[in-house]
Write a protein that holds these residues in place. Structure first.
Motif, PDB file in Angstrom:
ATOM      1  N   ASP A 129       0.845  -1.185   0.000  1.00  0.00           N
ATOM      2  CA  ASP A 129       0.000   0.000   0.000  1.00  0.00           C
ATOM      3  C   ASP A 129       0.885   1.242   0.000  1.00  0.00           C
ATOM      4  O   ASP A 129       1.732   1.417   0.884  1.00  0.00           O
ATOM      5  N   LEU A 130       0.684   2.093  -1.005  1.00  0.00           N
ATOM      6  CA  LEU A 130       1.491   3.300  -1.182  1.00  0.00           C
ATOM      7  C   LEU A 130       0.645   4.539  -0.945  1.00  0.00           C
ATOM      8  O   LEU A 130      -0.535   4.587  -1.323  1.00  0.00           O
ATOM      9  N   LYS A 131       1.250   5.526  -0.311  1.00  0.00           N
ATOM     10  CA  LYS A 131       0.536   6.770  -0.046  1.00  0.00           C
ATOM     11  C   LYS A 131       0.074   7.398  -1.353  1.00  0.00           C
ATOM     12  O   LYS A 131       0.848   7.523  -2.317  1.00  0.00           O
ATOM     13  N   ALA A 132      -1.189   7.796  -1.380  1.00  0.00           N
ATOM     14  CA  ALA A 132      -1.753   8.486  -2.540  1.00  0.00           C
ATOM     15  C   ALA A 132      -3.017   9.200  -2.103  1.00  0.00           C
ATOM     16  O   ALA A 132      -3.836   8.633  -1.365  1.00  0.00           O
ATOM     17  N   ASN A 133      -3.152  10.427  -2.516  1.00  0.00           N
ATOM     18  CA  ASN A 133      -4.358  11.191  -2.237  1.00  0.00           C
ATOM     19  C   ASN A 133      -5.397  10.923  -3.321  1.00  0.00           C
ATOM     20  O   ASN A 133      -5.057  10.521  -4.439  1.00  0.00           O
ATOM     21  N   ILE A 134      -6.651  11.145  -2.997  1.00  0.00           N
ATOM     22  CA  ILE A 134      -7.696  10.957  -3.999  1.00  0.00           C
ATOM     23  C   ILE A 134      -7.431  11.889  -5.188  1.00  0.00           C
ATOM     24  O   ILE A 134      -7.233  13.094  -5.024  1.00  0.00           O
ATOM     25  N   GLY A 135      -7.399  11.297  -6.371  1.00  0.00           N
ATOM     26  CA  GLY A 135      -7.163  12.080  -7.587  1.00  0.00           C
ATOM     27  C   GLY A 135      -5.717  12.102  -8.043  1.00  0.00           C
ATOM     28  O   GLY A 135      -5.423  12.632  -9.119  1.00  0.00           O
ATOM     29  N   ASP A 136      -4.804  11.520  -7.255  1.00  0.00           N
ATOM     30  CA  ASP A 136      -3.406  11.439  -7.709  1.00  0.00           C
ATOM     31  C   ASP A 136      -3.310  10.525  -8.931  1.00  0.00           C
ATOM     32  O   ASP A 136      -4.025   9.527  -9.035  1.00  0.00           O
ATOM     33  N   THR A 137      -2.390  10.863  -9.828  1.00  0.00           N
ATOM     34  CA  THR A 137      -2.209  10.064 -11.042  1.00  0.00           C
ATOM     35  C   THR A 137      -1.459   8.773 -10.731  1.00  0.00           C
ATOM     36  O   THR A 137      -0.465   8.777 -10.008  1.00  0.00           O
ATOM     37  N   ILE A 138      -1.955   7.681 -11.297  1.00  0.00           N
ATOM     38  CA  ILE A 138      -1.330   6.368 -11.168  1.00  0.00           C
ATOM     39  C   ILE A 138      -0.742   6.008 -12.535  1.00  0.00           C
ATOM     40  O   ILE A 138      -1.384   6.204 -13.566  1.00  0.00           O
ATOM     41  N   TYR A 139       0.468   5.454 -12.524  1.00  0.00           N
ATOM     42  CA  TYR A 139       1.204   5.214 -13.767  1.00  0.00           C
ATOM     43  C   TYR A 139       1.484   3.716 -13.967  1.00  0.00           C
ATOM     44  O   TYR A 139       1.667   2.975 -12.994  1.00  0.00           O
ATOM     45  N   ALA A 140       1.540   3.297 -15.232  1.00  0.00           N
ATOM     46  CA  ALA A 140       1.925   1.922 -15.551  1.00  0.00           C
ATOM     47  C   ALA A 140       3.376   1.701 -15.145  1.00  0.00           C
ATOM     48  O   ALA A 140       4.256   2.475 -15.519  1.00  0.00           O
ATOM     49  N   ALA A 141       3.627   0.638 -14.390  1.00  0.00           N
ATOM     50  CA  ALA A 141       4.978   0.386 -13.885  1.00  0.00           C
ATOM     51  C   ALA A 141       5.927  -0.098 -14.976  1.00  0.00           C
ATOM     52  O   ALA A 141       7.129   0.176 -14.923  1.00  0.00           O
ATOM     53  N   PHE A 142       5.387  -0.830 -15.956  1.00  0.00           N
ATOM     54  CA  PHE A 142       6.187  -1.317 -17.079  1.00  0.00           C
ATOM     55  C   PHE A 142       5.347  -1.205 -18.347  1.00  0.00           C
ATOM     56  O   PHE A 142       4.146  -0.962 -18.286  1.00  0.00           O
ATOM     57  N   THR A 143       5.990  -1.381 -19.480  1.00  0.00           N
ATOM     58  CA  THR A 143       5.272  -1.397 -20.753  1.00  0.00           C
ATOM     59  C   THR A 143       4.449  -2.676 -20.864  1.00  0.00           C
ATOM     60  O   THR A 143       4.915  -3.753 -20.504  1.00  0.00           O
ATOM     61  N   GLY A 144       3.233  -2.543 -21.355  1.00  0.00           N
ATOM     62  CA  GLY A 144       2.391  -3.723 -21.492  1.00  0.00           C
ATOM     63  C   GLY A 144       1.004  -3.384 -21.997  1.00  0.00           C
ATOM     64  O   GLY A 144       0.784  -2.320 -22.577  1.00  0.00           O
ATOM     65  N   LYS A 145       0.081  -4.279 -21.748  1.00  0.00           N
ATOM     66  CA  LYS A 145      -1.275  -4.158 -22.276  1.00  0.00           C
ATOM     67  C   LYS A 145      -2.289  -4.327 -21.148  1.00  0.00           C
ATOM     68  O   LYS A 145      -2.151  -5.224 -20.311  1.00  0.00           O
ATOM     69  N   VAL A 146      -3.285  -3.470 -21.139  1.00  0.00           N
ATOM     70  CA  VAL A 146      -4.304  -3.495 -20.091  1.00  0.00           C
ATOM     71  C   VAL A 146      -5.184  -4.735 -20.283  1.00  0.00           C
ATOM     72  O   VAL A 146      -5.839  -4.901 -21.302  1.00  0.00           O
ATOM     73  N   ARG A 147      -5.171  -5.613 -19.296  1.00  0.00           N
ATOM     74  CA  ARG A 147      -5.994  -6.826 -19.369  1.00  0.00           C
ATOM     75  C   ARG A 147      -7.368  -6.625 -18.766  1.00  0.00           C
ATOM     76  O   ARG A 147      -8.365  -7.165 -19.266  1.00  0.00           O
TER      77      ARG A 147
END
Length: 259
Positions: A129-147
């Motif tokens: 669990d990583l600190k994040a406020n509501i509305g913070d941007t979340i990023y893809a950790a590696f290159t890939g395809k959304v399953r």
């Protein structure tokens, strides 16, 4: 008479020479036409190569799975609606995974809760669990395809799963909004969602999982969240290691039986 015969022979010679020039001229013209045709064919081939090279460059740049040679990665269990889509897969005992091309899933560098068995709940916490406020941007950790982009009321809330070229899958939970769609190909660092507090969550944060063929791996064995980096360029998956949830669960059950 001899003069006329000589003159006649002269005309014949000139005619033969003229015919020779004409034939030679025709041969030259034929050669030129053939040469031009060859050049035209070569130009078409050259242009085709240029187009193919440009297409390959574009696929490399924007991340075409076929170019990457990983089409098989995006087949097994792809249409499964489960977090673990490798239910009946033959999982190797070890696997070296390239994690050198990465992005941090969230900009904050604070870990709120670690991976591992939670005695108070009697279950495994399969992510970090990583600190994040509501509305913070979340990023893809590696290159890939959304399953998968899905909602689970009593668990992940709104969550995204991305399957990556390196064989890993990453799970991003408790989101407030999706920024990608299923089957979309994304590069490492692409915004994929906004953080939230949905599902079974006690406060805004990002629940982040790393999985290999469905087996949850401790993300902190791959990522150094405090320093915003990976520990090393390659991570070695070991099926029997306590780094993963399967073995951690077995060890916890064994300890419980001994008590």
């Amino acid at each position: 008479m001899k003069f006329f015969n000589s003159l006649k022979l002269g005309f014949v010679g000139i005619a033969i020479i003229s015919m020779g020039f004409a034939a030679n001229s025709q041969s030259i013209n034929d050669y030129r036409r053939t040469h031009q045709n060859l050049l035209a064919k070569q130009n078409n081939i050259k242009d085709k190569i240029k187009v193919e090279e440009a297409q390959k460059y574009a696929r490399d740049l924007y991340g075409d799975k076929e170019t990457a040679g990983n089409a098989d990665i995006y087949s097994e269990g792809w249409n499964s609606g489960r977090v673990n889509s490798y239910q009946d897969a033959n999982i190797p005992s070890t696997k070296t995974i390239d994690v050198s091309r990465y992005a941090m899933p969230v900009k904050h560098k604070v870990v709120n809760s670690h991976f591992g068995y939670r005695k108070q709940f009697g279950r495994m916490h399969k992510g970090t669990d990583l600190k994040a406020n509501i509305g913070d941007t979340i990023y893809a950790a590696f290159t890939g395809k959304v399953r998968l982009t899905k909602f689970e009321r009593n668990g992940y809330g709104f969550y995204v799963i991305v399957r990556h070229d390196n064989g890993l899958e990453t799970v991003y939970g408790h989101l407030s909004k999706f920024l990608v769609r299923e089957n979309q190909y994304v590069k490492a660092g692409t915004p994929i969602a906004l953080s939230g507090n949905t599902g079974r969550s006690t406060g805004p944060h990002l629940h982040f999982e790393t999985r290999f063929m469905g087996v949850a791996i401790n993300p902190e064995k791959i990522f150094d969240f405090v320093n915003g980096s990976v520990h090393r360029d390659h991570y070695t998956f070991n099926r029997n290691s306590s780094d993963n949830a399967d073995n951690n669960n077995r060890q916890s059950a064994s300890r419980s039986r001994r008590r």
